[in-house]
Design a protein around this motif. Structure first.
Motif: not given
Length: 107
Positions: A57-66, A68-82, A103-105
């Motif tokens: 079963r899944q007990s937690a999730f984290e979603i990241q949105v960035a 397109a072309g900018e990457g998730f690490d430094e310039k994420a548009l949104w991170t849900s956190g755990k 355009r987002a991923l």
């Protein structure tokens, strides 16, 4: 020694059977080219990495949105956190509303 070996042989397969997200969807679509909302909803399904695994079963999730072309690490548009939740369906984007033609991923 035999009981330790038996215990290890029973737990090692459980450790290797990890749920994996697949069938990622945004607003009910797999890889949409466009959506009609500035706050999309995300969904996914889970599958075990080991086909013989049961009861995972899944007990937690984290979603990241960035963007397109900018990457998730430094310039994420949104991170849900755990988020401690088993939910996998219609998780709403809670970042800055997306503008027309953005355009987002997500992952």
């Amino acid at each position: 020694m035999k009981s330790l070996l038996l215990l290890l042989s029973l737990t090692v397969p459980m450790l290797s059977a990890v749920p994996r997200a697949h069938d990622l969807r945004c607003e009910y679509h797999a890889g949409p080219l466009a959506i009609g909302t500035s706050k999309p909803r995300f969904s996914w399904k889970l599958a075990a990495t080991d086909p013989a695994a049961r009861g995972l079963r899944q007990s937690a999730f984290e979603i990241q949105v960035a963007r397109a072309g900018e990457g998730f690490d430094e310039k994420a548009l949104w991170t849900s956190g755990k988020v401690e939740s088993a939910a996998t369906d219609q998780i709403e984007y809670a970042g800055t509303p997306l503008a027309s033609r953005d355009r987002a991923l997500w992952r």
